[in-house]
Design a protein around this motif. Structure first.
Motif, PDB file in Angstrom:
ATOM      1  N   ARG A  21       0.817  -1.245   0.054  1.00 17.50           N
ATOM      2  CA  ARG A  21       0.214   0.135   0.041  1.00 17.50           C
ATOM      3  C   ARG A  21       0.942   1.382  -0.045  1.00 17.50           C
ATOM      4  O   ARG A  21       1.770   1.374   0.777  1.00 17.50           O
ATOM      5  CB  ARG A  21      -0.750   0.040   1.046  1.00 17.50           C
ATOM      6  N   GLU A  22       0.546   2.051  -0.875  1.00 19.40           N
ATOM      7  CA  GLU A  22       1.398   3.550  -0.968  1.00 19.40           C
ATOM      8  C   GLU A  22       0.217   4.524  -0.993  1.00 19.40           C
ATOM      9  O   GLU A  22      -0.649   4.455  -1.528  1.00 19.40           O
ATOM     10  CB  GLU A  22       2.221   3.685  -2.421  1.00 19.40           C
ATOM     11  N   HIS A  23       0.665   5.406   0.006  1.00 22.11           N
ATOM     12  CA  HIS A  23      -0.312   6.710   0.536  1.00 22.11           C
ATOM     13  C   HIS A  23       0.248   7.738   0.056  1.00 22.11           C
ATOM     14  O   HIS A  23       1.530   8.092   0.264  1.00 22.11           O
ATOM     15  CB  HIS A  23      -0.385   6.631   1.942  1.00 22.11           C
ATOM     16  N   THR A  24      -0.587   8.587  -0.718  1.00 21.45           N
ATOM     17  CA  THR A  24      -0.309   9.881  -1.238  1.00 21.45           C
ATOM     18  C   THR A  24      -1.062  11.010  -0.715  1.00 21.45           C
ATOM     19  O   THR A  24      -2.346  10.938  -0.801  1.00 21.45           O
ATOM     20  CB  THR A  24      -0.303   9.908  -2.733  1.00 21.45           C
ATOM     21  N   ASP A  25      -0.688  11.970   0.027  1.00 22.62           N
ATOM     22  CA  ASP A  25      -1.528  13.049   0.290  1.00 22.62           C
ATOM     23  C   ASP A  25      -1.864  14.240  -0.761  1.00 22.62           C
ATOM     24  O   ASP A  25      -0.862  14.316  -1.521  1.00 22.62           O
ATOM     25  CB  ASP A  25      -0.823  14.005   1.363  1.00 22.62           C
ATOM     26  N   ILE A  26      -3.106  14.501  -0.835  1.00 22.59           N
ATOM     27  CA  ILE A  26      -3.490  15.177  -1.876  1.00 22.59           C
ATOM     28  C   ILE A  26      -3.634  16.558  -1.318  1.00 22.59           C
ATOM     29  O   ILE A  26      -4.468  16.902  -0.395  1.00 22.59           O
ATOM     30  CB  ILE A  26      -4.751  14.583  -2.696  1.00 22.59           C
ATOM     31  N   THR A  27      -3.350  17.633  -2.241  1.00 25.47           N
ATOM     32  CA  THR A  27      -3.433  18.966  -1.811  1.00 25.47           C
ATOM     33  C   THR A  27      -4.666  19.521  -2.410  1.00 25.47           C
ATOM     34  O   THR A  27      -5.072  19.371  -3.373  1.00 25.47           O
ATOM     35  CB  THR A  27      -2.233  19.885  -2.519  1.00 25.47           C
ATOM     36  N   LEU A  28      -5.590  20.199  -1.381  1.00 28.48           N
ATOM     37  CA  LEU A  28      -6.780  21.021  -1.793  1.00 28.48           C
ATOM     38  C   LEU A  28      -6.354  22.471  -2.252  1.00 28.48           C
ATOM     39  O   LEU A  28      -5.822  23.035  -1.238  1.00 28.48           O
ATOM     40  CB  LEU A  28      -7.861  20.829  -0.965  1.00 28.48           C
ATOM     41  N   GLY A  41      -4.034  14.681  -8.297  1.00 32.28           N
ATOM     42  CA  GLY A  41      -2.963  13.681  -7.956  1.00 32.28           C
ATOM     43  C   GLY A  41      -2.745  12.680  -8.778  1.00 32.28           C
ATOM     44  O   GLY A  41      -3.010  12.901  -9.933  1.00 32.28           O
ATOM     45  N   PRO A  42      -1.903  11.727  -8.298  1.00 33.79           N
ATOM     46  CA  PRO A  42      -1.238  10.620  -9.247  1.00 33.79           C
ATOM     47  C   PRO A  42      -2.793   9.911  -9.898  1.00 33.79           C
ATOM     48  O   PRO A  42      -3.681   9.844  -9.707  1.00 33.79           O
ATOM     49  CB  PRO A  42      -0.670   9.543  -8.199  1.00 33.79           C
ATOM     50  N   LEU A  43      -2.278   9.053 -11.100  1.00 34.71           N
ATOM     51  CA  LEU A  43      -3.314   8.312 -11.655  1.00 34.71           C
ATOM     52  C   LEU A  43      -4.424   9.069 -12.328  1.00 34.71           C
ATOM     53  O   LEU A  43      -5.265   8.769 -12.558  1.00 34.71           O
ATOM     54  CB  LEU A  43      -3.974   7.216 -10.637  1.00 34.71           C
ATOM     55  N   GLY A  44      -3.866  10.173 -12.650  1.00 36.82           N
ATOM     56  CA  GLY A  44      -4.830  11.061 -13.458  1.00 36.82           C
ATOM     57  C   GLY A  44      -6.042  11.900 -12.535  1.00 36.82           C
ATOM     58  O   GLY A  44      -6.910  12.117 -13.080  1.00 36.82           O
ATOM     59  N   LEU A  54     -23.819  27.958   0.937  1.00 40.85           N
ATOM     60  CA  LEU A  54     -23.404  27.859   2.233  1.00 40.85           C
ATOM     61  C   LEU A  54     -24.343  27.177   3.304  1.00 40.85           C
ATOM     62  O   LEU A  54     -24.192  26.644   4.272  1.00 40.85           O
ATOM     63  CB  LEU A  54     -22.952  29.258   2.948  1.00 40.85           C
ATOM     64  N   GLU A  55     -25.567  27.308   2.599  1.00 42.37           N
ATOM     65  CA  GLU A  55     -26.812  26.706   3.315  1.00 42.37           C
ATOM     66  C   GLU A  55     -26.901  25.563   2.956  1.00 42.37           C
ATOM     67  O   GLU A  55     -27.652  24.547   3.837  1.00 42.37           O
ATOM     68  CB  GLU A  55     -28.100  27.252   2.912  1.00 42.37           C
ATOM     69  N   ASP A  56     -26.170  24.667   2.292  1.00 46.67           N
ATOM     70  CA  ASP A  56     -26.540  23.308   2.031  1.00 46.67           C
ATOM     71  C   ASP A  56     -25.779  22.482   3.254  1.00 46.67           C
ATOM     72  O   ASP A  56     -24.780  22.890   3.719  1.00 46.67           O
ATOM     73  CB  ASP A  56     -25.618  22.793   0.582  1.00 46.67           C
ATOM     74  N   ALA A  57     -26.273  21.107   3.246  1.00 48.60           N
ATOM     75  CA  ALA A  57     -25.810  20.331   4.495  1.00 48.60           C
ATOM     76  C   ALA A  57     -24.790  19.692   4.050  1.00 48.60           C
ATOM     77  O   ALA A  57     -23.954  19.261   4.913  1.00 48.60           O
ATOM     78  CB  ALA A  57     -26.926  19.656   5.123  1.00 48.60           C
ATOM     79  N   GLU A  58     -24.570  19.141   2.745  1.00 48.83           N
ATOM     80  CA  GLU A  58     -23.809  18.339   2.433  1.00 48.83           C
ATOM     81  C   GLU A  58     -22.750  18.934   1.174  1.00 48.83           C
ATOM     82  O   GLU A  58     -23.061  20.010   0.591  1.00 48.83           O
ATOM     83  CB  GLU A  58     -24.413  17.389   1.467  1.00 48.83           C
ATOM     84  N   TRP A  59     -21.514  18.316   1.338  1.00 49.58           N
ATOM     85  CA  TRP A  59     -20.507  18.756   0.557  1.00 49.58           C
ATOM     86  C   TRP A  59     -20.507  17.489  -0.785  1.00 49.58           C
ATOM     87  O   TRP A  59     -21.069  16.597  -0.535  1.00 49.58           O
ATOM     88  CB  TRP A  59     -19.253  18.446   0.903  1.00 49.58           C
ATOM     89  N   VAL A  60     -20.098  17.998  -2.066  1.00 50.66           N
ATOM     90  CA  VAL A  60     -20.158  17.164  -3.120  1.00 50.66           C
ATOM     91  C   VAL A  60     -18.836  16.945  -3.519  1.00 50.66           C
ATOM     92  O   VAL A  60     -18.142  17.697  -3.746  1.00 50.66           O
ATOM     93  CB  VAL A  60     -20.949  17.656  -4.414  1.00 50.66           C
ATOM     94  N   VAL A  61     -18.244  15.662  -3.467  1.00 48.50           N
ATOM     95  CA  VAL A  61     -17.037  15.205  -4.006  1.00 48.50           C
ATOM     96  C   VAL A  61     -17.221  14.541  -5.483  1.00 48.50           C
ATOM     97  O   VAL A  61     -17.965  13.679  -5.453  1.00 48.50           O
ATOM     98  CB  VAL A  61     -16.371  14.336  -3.068  1.00 48.50           C
ATOM     99  N   GLU A  62     -16.630  15.106  -6.549  1.00 46.94           N
ATOM    100  CA  GLU A  62     -16.769  14.728  -7.654  1.00 46.94           C
ATOM    101  C   GLU A  62     -15.490  14.880  -8.627  1.00 46.94           C
ATOM    102  O   GLU A  62     -14.743  15.557  -8.213  1.00 46.94           O
ATOM    103  CB  GLU A  62     -17.941  15.051  -8.465  1.00 46.94           C
ATOM    104  N   GLY A  63     -15.215  13.901  -9.629  1.00 47.08           N
ATOM    105  CA  GLY A  63     -14.127  14.136 -10.397  1.00 47.08           C
ATOM    106  C   GLY A  63     -13.997  12.701 -11.133  1.00 47.08           C
ATOM    107  O   GLY A  63     -14.827  11.815 -11.267  1.00 47.08           O
ATOM    108  N   SER A  64     -12.559  12.400 -11.422  1.00 40.90           N
ATOM    109  CA  SER A  64     -12.514  11.156 -12.048  1.00 40.90           C
ATOM    110  C   SER A  64     -10.873  10.880 -11.806  1.00 40.90           C
ATOM    111  O   SER A  64     -10.054  11.705 -11.667  1.00 40.90           O
ATOM    112  CB  SER A  64     -12.673  11.206 -13.796  1.00 40.90           C
ATOM    113  N   PHE A  65     -10.462   9.811 -12.454  1.00 41.39           N
ATOM    114  CA  PHE A  65      -9.177   9.198 -12.280  1.00 41.39           C
ATOM    115  C   PHE A  65      -8.969   8.696 -13.732  1.00 41.39           C
ATOM    116  O   PHE A  65      -9.965   8.490 -14.690  1.00 41.39           O
ATOM    117  CB  PHE A  65      -9.079   7.865 -11.637  1.00 41.39           C
ATOM    118  N   LEU A  66      -7.767   8.819 -14.334  1.00 42.96           N
ATOM    119  CA  LEU A  66      -7.338   8.646 -16.001  1.00 42.96           C
ATOM    120  C   LEU A  66      -6.262   7.538 -15.636  1.00 42.96           C
ATOM    121  O   LEU A  66      -5.244   7.877 -15.642  1.00 42.96           O
ATOM    122  CB  LEU A  66      -7.141   9.742 -16.561  1.00 42.96           C
ATOM    123  N   PHE A  67      -6.671   6.200 -15.514  1.00 43.23           N
ATOM    124  CA  PHE A  67      -5.742   5.271 -15.435  1.00 43.23           C
ATOM    125  C   PHE A  67      -5.143   4.994 -16.764  1.00 43.23           C
ATOM    126  O   PHE A  67      -5.386   5.097 -17.766  1.00 43.23           O
ATOM    127  CB  PHE A  67      -6.453   3.898 -14.999  1.00 43.23           C
TER     128      PHE A  67
END
Length: 136
Positions: A21-28, A41-44, A54-67
């Motif tokens: 297992r290799e861990h990489t910290d991702i910068t925001l 980050g790595p792997l596209g 700001l009134e939303d209760a949830e954050w949305v995480v979206e994107g993709s990897f390009l292997f």
């Protein structure tokens, strides 16, 4: 989350020599004009962590990897929200890479993702990518 860890451990346990297992910290990077962050980050890996308002209760995480080839598996992410002040949110992407003797397609493979998580506007985020490489 426990099911994911069990699945990853089962994959590594079945293989005679296990996994690395290799861990990489991702910068925001704060977004300009929107509430949230961009990351890459790595792997596209490219994505965003945003709220529509700001009134939303949830954050949305979206994107993709390009292997770089076929044979990669994007596992379910681990999302932990620590109830502290401010909240600490830990988001870990887990990718199972093909084994060294695996036959893979020689074409780029895009794997999109989209997740929601409940956290306050003041939450502090830590994003990590863990690659899991079978040794056989």
């Amino acid at each position: 989350m426990k099911r994911l860890l069990i699945a990853v451990c089962a994959v590594c346990a079945v293989l005679p020599s296990g996994c690395v297992r290799e861990h990489t910290d991702i910068t925001l990077t704060p977004l300009s004009g929107r509430y949230g962050y961009a990351f890459e980050g790595p792997l596209g890996l490219q994505g965003t962590l945003t709220k529509a308002s700001l009134e939303d209760a949830e954050w949305v995480v979206e994107g993709s990897f390009l292997f770089p080839t076929g044979g990669y598996t994007l596992l379910a992410p681990e999302i932990v929200v620590a109830e502290s002040m401010p909240e600490q949110v830990f988001l870990r992407f887990n990718v199972l890479t093909p084994g060294p003797n695996t036959i893979v397609t020689q074409a780029l493979e895009e794997k999109p993702f989209s997740h929601r998580l409940a956290a306050s506007n003041e939450a502090a985020f830590t994003v990590t990518l863990t690659t899991i490489r079978p040794l056989v």
